[in-house]
Write a protein that holds these residues in place. Structure first.
Motif, PDB file in Angstrom:
ATOM      1  N   ILE A  18      67.808 -12.278  24.496  1.00 29.39           N
ATOM      2  CA  ILE A  18      66.949 -13.402  24.847  1.00 29.39           C
ATOM      3  C   ILE A  18      66.379 -13.212  26.249  1.00 29.39           C
ATOM      4  O   ILE A  18      65.205 -13.490  26.512  1.00 29.39           O
ATOM      5  N   ASN A  19      67.209 -12.733  27.169  1.00 25.44           N
ATOM      6  CA  ASN A  19      66.782 -12.543  28.552  1.00 25.44           C
ATOM      7  C   ASN A  19      65.632 -11.545  28.643  1.00 25.44           C
ATOM      8  O   ASN A  19      64.591 -11.816  29.260  1.00 25.44           O
ATOM      9  N   ARG A  20      65.789 -10.365  28.034  1.00 27.37           N
ATOM     10  CA  ARG A  20      64.731  -9.346  28.089  1.00 27.37           C
ATOM     11  C   ARG A  20      63.487  -9.811  27.345  1.00 27.37           C
ATOM     12  O   ARG A  20      62.356  -9.566  27.781  1.00 27.37           O
ATOM     13  N   ALA A  21      63.685 -10.486  26.203  1.00 23.79           N
ATOM     14  CA  ALA A  21      62.539 -10.987  25.444  1.00 23.79           C
ATOM     15  C   ALA A  21      61.762 -12.022  26.248  1.00 23.79           C
ATOM     16  O   ALA A  21      60.523 -12.024  26.242  1.00 23.79           O
ATOM     17  N   ALA A  22      62.472 -12.889  26.951  1.00 22.68           N
ATOM     18  CA  ALA A  22      61.798 -13.910  27.763  1.00 22.68           C
ATOM     19  C   ALA A  22      60.940 -13.274  28.845  1.00 22.68           C
ATOM     20  O   ALA A  22      59.818 -13.731  29.120  1.00 22.68           O
ATOM     21  N   ARG A  23      61.457 -12.210  29.451  1.00 24.65           N
ATOM     22  CA  ARG A  23      60.666 -11.518  30.487  1.00 24.65           C
ATOM     23  C   ARG A  23      59.417 -10.891  29.873  1.00 24.65           C
ATOM     24  O   ARG A  23      58.342 -10.924  30.478  1.00 24.65           O
ATOM     25  N   VAL A  28      60.502 -18.900  29.883  1.00 25.10           N
ATOM     26  CA  VAL A  28      61.885 -19.107  30.307  1.00 25.10           C
ATOM     27  C   VAL A  28      62.804 -18.896  29.107  1.00 25.10           C
ATOM     28  O   VAL A  28      62.399 -19.066  27.946  1.00 25.10           O
ATOM     29  N   GLN A  29      64.047 -18.536  29.360  1.00 23.05           N
ATOM     30  CA  GLN A  29      64.987 -18.221  28.282  1.00 23.05           C
ATOM     31  C   GLN A  29      65.187 -19.407  27.337  1.00 23.05           C
ATOM     32  O   GLN A  29      65.280 -19.225  26.123  1.00 23.05           O
ATOM     33  N   SER A  30      65.246 -20.614  27.898  1.00 17.19           N
ATOM     34  CA  SER A  30      65.495 -21.787  27.057  1.00 17.19           C
ATOM     35  C   SER A  30      64.373 -21.996  26.045  1.00 17.19           C
ATOM     36  O   SER A  30      64.616 -22.418  24.908  1.00 17.19           O
ATOM     37  N   ASN A  31      63.141 -21.679  26.438  1.00 11.70           N
ATOM     38  CA  ASN A  31      62.012 -21.829  25.520  1.00 11.70           C
ATOM     39  C   ASN A  31      62.103 -20.828  24.381  1.00 11.70           C
ATOM     40  O   ASN A  31      61.842 -21.160  23.215  1.00 11.70           O
ATOM     41  N   VAL A  32      62.471 -19.597  24.704  1.00  9.09           N
ATOM     42  CA  VAL A  32      62.616 -18.570  23.671  1.00  9.09           C
ATOM     43  C   VAL A  32      63.737 -18.956  22.709  1.00  9.09           C
ATOM     44  O   VAL A  32      63.590 -18.847  21.485  1.00  9.09           O
ATOM     45  N   GLN A  37      65.521 -21.029  17.347  1.00  9.74           N
ATOM     46  CA  GLN A  37      66.279 -22.053  16.622  1.00  9.74           C
ATOM     47  C   GLN A  37      65.368 -22.853  15.694  1.00  9.74           C
ATOM     48  O   GLN A  37      65.735 -23.138  14.544  1.00  9.74           O
ATOM     49  N   GLN A  38      64.183 -23.206  16.160  1.00 12.25           N
ATOM     50  CA  GLN A  38      63.236 -23.941  15.326  1.00 12.25           C
ATOM     51  C   GLN A  38      62.800 -23.106  14.129  1.00 12.25           C
ATOM     52  O   GLN A  38      62.658 -23.632  13.011  1.00 12.25           O
ATOM     53  N   LEU A  39      62.598 -21.819  14.352  1.00 10.78           N
ATOM     54  CA  LEU A  39      62.199 -20.939  13.253  1.00 10.78           C
ATOM     55  C   LEU A  39      63.315 -20.824  12.224  1.00 10.78           C
ATOM     56  O   LEU A  39      63.066 -20.852  11.007  1.00 10.78           O
ATOM     57  N   GLU A  40      64.545 -20.709  12.682  1.00 10.95           N
ATOM     58  CA  GLU A  40      65.690 -20.630  11.771  1.00 10.95           C
ATOM     59  C   GLU A  40      65.828 -21.926  10.968  1.00 10.95           C
ATOM     60  O   GLU A  40      66.122 -21.898   9.760  1.00 10.95           O
ATOM     61  N   GLU A  41      65.602 -23.058  11.620  1.00  8.57           N
ATOM     62  CA  GLU A  41      65.681 -24.338  10.914  1.00  8.57           C
ATOM     63  C   GLU A  41      64.585 -24.457   9.864  1.00  8.57           C
ATOM     64  O   GLU A  41      64.818 -24.939   8.748  1.00  8.57           O
ATOM     65  N   GLU A  42      63.388 -24.004  10.210  1.00 13.17           N
ATOM     66  CA  GLU A  42      62.271 -24.077   9.275  1.00 13.17           C
ATOM     67  C   GLU A  42      62.500 -23.180   8.062  1.00 13.17           C
ATOM     68  O   GLU A  42      62.196 -23.548   6.926  1.00 13.17           O
ATOM     69  N   LEU A  43      63.052 -22.004   8.303  1.00 20.85           N
ATOM     70  CA  LEU A  43      63.288 -21.037   7.225  1.00 20.85           C
ATOM     71  C   LEU A  43      64.605 -21.294   6.495  1.00 20.85           C
ATOM     72  O   LEU A  43      64.847 -20.728   5.424  1.00 20.85           O
TER      73      LEU A  43
END
Length: 295
Positions: A18-23, A28-32, A37-43
């Motif tokens: 998550i840290n590297r992806a956010a960069r 920010v990490q919390s947004n990623v 989490q939203q994508l997992e809930e949707e799927l």
């Protein structure tokens, strides 16, 4: 699910952090984390398996990643198709190391000047790995040396289109103390790129000489300079294109003999209608030596 969420998921899947992806995506990490989490809930599936602080894709995540790459690529192609005479957007292009060294400097400069709105990313890998990346929607197109069947017909994988671009004269390099494909010696070693390189397979067939001997030992190296160093040691031989050979400084005492030819093919997904891919294909075709070599 939206385009941004898919892009974030793809980057997290590539980084497994998550840290590297956010960069990478500038968030920010919390947004990623929230996006995933939203994508997992949707799927209604778990896309990542979280073990301590490490991430890895779940089986469902691996399956969804393949679709994600395709959806993002199709979305980019759809956007480009609305402006067919003004190529723009992203273009993921790959080539063999030898092709990058000897064939691409001028055409890529020409392409950059003709299509300044295209953001080109470039990857060098062996033929098999490049072909797989085009098939898996990780690359839009590539220059590769596709294998041929017993009749000499190019074996272009299903779903891909190909066009011959360059004929390469292959050369066998060796020292008097090293290997010799024609003297029947069995203590031969080959310096070559990793498995997946078509030139490596050509060299192995050449060294076997149709005798059914055990394949020679292969030393995997990462560059043509490393191949030359192995050959200079007296224990190895290598096969490389004449076009690359002309760019290198050869150690004294090397023997150079013809080892056949290979054709470099430009490949892309046959269903693609990307103006950027088509523009790159035309630019490369203008530098092709196919007509010259057929005389």
């Amino acid at each position: 699910m939206n385009h941004t969420s898919l892009e974030i998921f793809k980057v997290v899947a590539e980084e497994l952090s998550i840290n590297r992806a956010a960069r990478r995506v500038g968030r920010v990490q919390s947004n990623v984390t929230t996006r995933i989490q939203q994508l997992e809930e949707e799927l209604e599936v778990q896309l990542f398996i979280r073990e301590n602080r490490a991430l890895r894709l779940s089986p469902q995540g691996k399956k969804f990643l393949a679709y994600t790459k395709r959806m993002l690529s199709l979305a980019e192609e759809a956007r480009q198709s609305l402006h067919p005479h003004s190529p723009s957007g992203q273009l993921a292009f790959g080539a063999m190391e030898c092709t990058a060294a000897s064939r691409l400097t001028q055409p890529l400069a020409t392409f950059s000047q003709a299509c300044p709105a295209v953001r080109l990313s470039f990857t060098t890998l062996p033929t098999r790995q490049l072909t797989e990346k085009v098939q898996e929607w990780e690359l839009d197109c590539a220059l590769v040396a596709l294998p041929a069947d017993e009749e000499g017909e190019v074996m272009c994988p299903d779903g891909l289109a190909c066009q011959p671009m360059f004929v390469e004269r292959l050369m066998l390099l060796q020292t008097a103390e090293g290997c010799d494909a024609g003297n029947g010696r069995t203590a031969r070693k080959l310096a070559a790129f990793v498995d997946g390189c078509t030139y490596r397979e050509i060299a192995l067939r050449l060294l076997a000489g149709g005798t059914g001997d055990r394949p020679p030992e292969v030393q995997a190296v990462g560059s043509y300079h490393a191949m030359l160093a192995c050959v200079a040691s007296g224990s190895y031989c290598c096969v490389l294109p004449q076009s690359v050979l002309e760019l290198l400084s050869l150690p004294a005492g090397l023997s150079v003999t013809p080892a056949g030819t290979a054709v470099t093919q430009f490949i892309w997904r046959s269903e693609s209608r990307s103006p950027a891919v088509e523009s790159l294909r035309r630019t490369l075709l203008a530098t092709s030596n196919m007509a010259e070599m057929s005389r």
